[in-house]
Write an enzyme that holds these catalytic residues in place. Structure first.
Site, mmCIF file in Angstrom:
data_model
loop_
_atom_site.group_PDB
_atom_site.id
_atom_site.type_symbol
_atom_site.label_atom_id
_atom_site.label_comp_id
_atom_site.label_asym_id
_atom_site.label_seq_id
_atom_site.Cartn_x
_atom_site.Cartn_y
_atom_site.Cartn_z
ATOM 1 N N GLU A 288 93.860 60.108 11.660
ATOM 2 C CA GLU A 288 94.976 59.605 10.846
ATOM 3 C C GLU A 288 95.343 60.596 9.745
ATOM 4 O O GLU A 288 95.488 60.214 8.579
ATOM 5 C CB GLU A 288 94.627 58.247 10.224
ATOM 6 C CG GLU A 288 94.639 57.111 11.217
ATOM 7 C CD GLU A 288 94.579 55.738 10.542
ATOM 8 O OE1 GLU A 288 94.223 55.668 9.348
ATOM 9 O OE2 GLU A 288 94.885 54.749 11.212
ATOM 10 N N GLU B 62 94.019 52.575 18.092
ATOM 11 C CA GLU B 62 93.235 51.577 17.353
ATOM 12 C C GLU B 62 94.086 50.329 17.252
ATOM 13 O O GLU B 62 95.045 50.287 16.483
ATOM 14 C CB GLU B 62 92.909 52.060 15.930
ATOM 15 C CG GLU B 62 91.891 53.179 15.866
ATOM 16 C CD GLU B 62 91.549 53.559 14.426
ATOM 17 O OE1 GLU B 62 91.711 52.720 13.510
ATOM 18 O OE2 GLU B 62 91.134 54.712 14.221
HETATM 19 C C1 GLA Z 1 92.167 53.354 10.382
HETATM 20 C C2 GLA Z 1 91.039 54.337 10.600
HETATM 21 C C3 GLA Z 1 89.769 53.670 11.051
HETATM 22 C C4 GLA Z 1 89.506 52.430 10.234
HETATM 23 C C5 GLA Z 1 90.690 51.501 10.327
HETATM 24 C C6 GLA Z 1 90.555 50.225 9.537
HETATM 25 O O1 GLA Z 1 92.804 53.085 11.522
HETATM 26 O O2 GLA Z 1 91.414 55.324 11.531
HETATM 27 O O3 GLA Z 1 88.717 54.580 10.928
HETATM 28 O O4 GLA Z 1 89.293 52.813 8.918
HETATM 29 O O5 GLA Z 1 91.808 52.134 9.797
HETATM 30 O O6 GLA Z 1 89.442 49.530 9.887
#
Ligand code: GLA
Ligand code: CA
Length: 791
Positions: free
Chosen positions: A194, A272
């Site tokens: 991210e 995700e």
């Molecule tokens: C983002 C991050 C993950 C986690 C989620 C929330 O997507 O990439 O590592 O922190 O948020 O749980």
């Protein structure tokens, strides 16, 4: 035996269910590579050995699961309908001391990946080096912080880049042979994590991509993950597939809308899909309903969009591994249950069955669902009384001298507690003690007497200390909690980070000549104390033995304790804090023994009762009743009569970020957003996912110092929808006014203290994105003032 096993593996690769339970756990090192394969990007689809392949992945984190249970969790994921396991690698777990890499035992990632393969599943690896994941410092090692001028996740810091590269190289040595092209199960490897939510430097990502390739992820398909709103804020090379992350209930077409326009032939994947959410100390327990979650999953299946469930099974932040969010600082609790389909103990939940029932309709020809693995039994343990204790101040380790105060890391300590001691001059009048900054929670003692507590971002950094005699002893005992794992504040040192000042009428002086006592978290250190039979009244270790005739899982009820950490038979089980919401700690049975067991608790306060009981159900949702979770005080009413809005308008009903420019830039510190009505005029509730304020440079001003002063109403009973969620920088979380019980009516307001005067040109607003249709704001007013609002 070997031959039999190999046949089984081949079958598994054709996704015929095979029960290899015993064989797997014993013979895993003997696994022969499967036939070499290939995984590539096709036109709007992924191709496995040239054939279309829809990834149905389940995220699991090996350090959040005792090794003995890895297989059970993987099998549960398979039974839920998954064909792939997605894992992060946690750099700081493998390199806890600089240059001492550890990939053995419960850190054996190659073993974990082989186990995935033995279960007939594929794997996606996300080596970081930054991973977020609610993990201490997002996976970055604490010792980076010892380096002067360290900066993280940036090309401009050579030390960071060199160390990150070194870790990737070590990870590559472990996993390179397990790329699918070499006969392993690894389909893809992710570059960074991210990054769009942190920076936009394409060269940094290119450097990380090259590092990953050079580290031995040389053949596998690469990917990266971002959000539908920021994936295009930087560029990556064409060998990196772009995937998107979003939360339960999201509108799939909207999430992929911009991405599809810009990448008409790219395969679609939600890397995700958040099944639930994480819990922080002092806040409301998070859940996401099956209804909100399952609809969008079905949508993805119907639209042939690959996905990964984050988390399929969350597990536990054992010991000190939980991270924290910032702005304001809130540390993760020990449970990482996540309200995921597979519960913290590996237990099968209704959400699991909902997923399994859905996915069974989408299996490929010849594919069957895995069998649900046997449940791991849970037991209770009768009350364990702690007869022995060791008061902390009577058991100080060797002190270290330091002219200036310095953070914990500078004393070579990664985690735990640290006591700073110095002497004060005499004063007949009270003086002020100003600490900059406490990371994260501290008790202040003068001559052994507790005079106050600092709680990072929640209390003022100043306390009054009474008159003192010459050479009075000042102790500041600081507990470091999780390091911030998300956003700009991940550079998060522990202890006291800058200075301690003493202020009287003639001014402030900076205190010097410290003696520093370190309390690391290793087990030997906790044992090496003079345990005696007494009842300490302050910080102390407590020790007890207990006997078991079976070793099932259990949950340790720590609700009578104050704040601290628990170890059982040398395993750091986790942190606890009476404020909740977590009141029990998951205790894996595999770490218990038949016969005598040993438990140690370090508590910084005084327990109501020094006892622990093993219970059969976790308590994850009980906040202490003496702290209000609401920002509005009883009877408090915001008075806006006589105030002039600096702007007002009407939002359209679309689910995207909206920008509003004020007539002219305005200076102010107190910001009020008032919602006048909803898109559906019948709704009485209001919701807001995010608000950003735009400074004169056109960028969002930092929200680190922001404090929620008031929200007329906040839903905290059926979900966590407190007002501060409008500036947590998470698009999937939101403020929502109360839904059950005493509902309030429009207008709804939130007031934020920006911490200082800011010149603001406008605002950006994001409506809810969780698929809920109610409470979407239509008409609004905005106020900004240099003086506080009246109540
Ligand atoms: C983002 C991050 C993950 C986690 C989620 C929330 O997507 O990439 O590592 O922190 O948020 O749980
Ligand atoms: Ca939010």
């Amino acid at each position: 035996m070997k031959k039999l096993f190999f046949i089984c593996l081949i079958l598994c690769n054709q996704i015929v269910l095979c029960q290899t339970n015993q064989v797997v756990s014993k013979d895993i090192s003997q696994i022969q590579p499967a036939a070499k394969g290939d995984f590539t990007l096709g036109n709007r689809e992924f191709l496995l050995n040239g054939k279309p392949f829809l990834i149905r992945a389940a995220e699991l984190h090996y350090p959040r699961i005792p090794k003995e249970y890895w297989d059970q969790r993987i099998k549960a994921c398979k039974a839920m309908g998954m064909n792939t396991i997605c894992i992060y690698l946690f750099w700081n777990y493998h390199e806890q001391q600089q240059d001492k890499f550890d990939f053995a035992g419960d850190k054996d990632i190659a073993q974990f990946v082989k186990l995935i393969q033995a279960n007939g599943m594929y794997c996606i690896v996300r080596p970081g080096p930054y991973v977020c994941a609610e993990w201490d410092m997002g996976g970055l090692p604490w010792w980076l912080l010892k380096k002067d001028n360290i900066q993280l996740r940036t090309l401009s810091n050579p030390f960071f880049m060199v160390r990150a590269t070194k870790f990737l190289n070590e990870a590559g040595k472990q996993l390179s042979p397990l790329q699918i092209q070499n006969g392993g199960p690894i389909l893809m490897a992710q570059v960074e994590n991210e990054y769009g939510a942190f920076g936009n430097n394409s060269e940094y990502m290119e450097a990380m991509r090259k590092n990953l390739r050079n580290a031995g992820f040389d053949k596998v398909q690469l990917m990266r993950c971002d959000w539908g709103t920021n994936f295009d804020s930087y560029k990556t090379a064409p060998d990196v597939a772009i995937t998107l992350n979003f939360g339960a209930g999201s509108n799939i077409d909207k999430q992929f809308g911009r991405f599809k326009e810009q990448n008409p032939t790219a395969p679609l994947m939600c890397s995700e899909y958040w099944t639930g959410w994480f819990d922080k100390f002092g806040l409301v327990h998070e859940t996401r309903s099956i209804n909100s979650f399952i609809g969008s999953l079905k949508d993805m299946m119907d639209k042939k969009i690959s996905f990964s469930l984050y988390m399929a099974h969350g597990g536990t932040n054992f010991g000190q591994w939980g991270g924290a969010n910032s702005g304001p600082y809130t540390a993760m609790v020990s449970s990482y249950d996540y309200d995921a389909p597979i519960g913290e103990q590996g237990n099968i939940t209704d959400k699991f069955y909902a997923v399994r029932d859905l996915l069974k309709n989408y299996l490929n020809l010849g594919e069957t669902l895995g069998e649900i693995p046997a449940a791991i039994p849970v037991m209770s343990i009768p009350k364990i009384q702690f007869a022995q204790s060791a008061a902390l101040f009577q058991n100080l380790p060797q002190g270290k001298k330091s002219l200036d105060i310095q953070s914990m890391e500078m004393f070579d300590q990664g985690w735990g507690r640290i006591n700073y001691r110095t002497n004060l001059t005499a004063s007949e009048k009270p003086r002020k003690l100003i600490v900059t900054e406490v990371h994260d929670w501290a008790q202040v003692y003068i001559d052994g007497k507790l005079i106050g507590v600092f709680d990072r971002d929640k209390t003022s950094n100043t306390i009054e200390i009474p008159a003192t005699k010459n050479n009075a002893v000042l102790d500041i005992l600081v507990e470091g909690m999780g390091r911030v794992n998300y956003g700009k504040d991940i550079l998060d040192k522990k202890g006291i980070t800058e200075k301690v000042e003493l202020k009287d009428d003639s001014g402030a002086i900076t205190l010097k000549n410290w003696t520093v006592y370190n309390f690391p978290i290793d087990y030997a250190f906790q044992l090496n104390k003079k345990y005696i039979t007494n009842k300490p009244s302050g910080p102390a270790w407590y020790k007890a033995k207990f006997t078991l005739n079976k070793t099932d899982d259990t949950y340790l009820d720590v609700s009578t304790w104050g704040k601290g950490m628990v170890w059982v038979n040398g395993h750091a089980i986790g942190r606890y804090w009476k404020i909740g919401p977590q009141q029990t700690l998951y205790m894996p049975g595999v770490w218990l023994k038949k016969g005598e067991n040993e438990i140690v608790v370090l508590d910084l306060e005084k327990p109501k009762e020094a006892a622990v009981t093993g219970v059969t159900k976790p308590v994850l949702d009980k906040n202490s009743s003496d702290v209000s979770l609401l920002s509005r005080k009883p009877g408090q009413e915001l008075k806006l009569t006589g105030e002039t809005a600096i702007t007002q308008g009407t939002f359209d009903a679309t689910e995207v970020w909206k920008e509003v420019n004020f007539q002219q830039p305005t200076v102010g510190r107190y910001f009020c957003f008032e919602a006048l009505n909803a898109q559906n005029s019948k709704d009485t509730n209001a919701t807001v996912a995010e608000i950003e304020l735009i400074g004169k440079d056109g960028k969002a001003i930092p929200s680190k110092k922001w404090k929620l002063v008031y929200a007329d109403s906040e839903e905290i009973t059926v979900s966590n929808n407190v007002g501060a969620l409008v500036f947590d920088k998470q698009e999937s979380t939101m403020w929502q006014t109360q839904l059950v019980g005493k509902k309030s009516k429009y207008p709804h307001q939130i007031v934020i203290d920006l911490g200082q005067d800011e010149e603001i040109k406008g605002l950006r607003y994001l409506p809810r994105t969780d698929g809920g249709k109610t409470g979407i704001v239509k008409d609004y007013k905005v106020y900004l003032k240099t003086k506080p609002f009246a109540f």
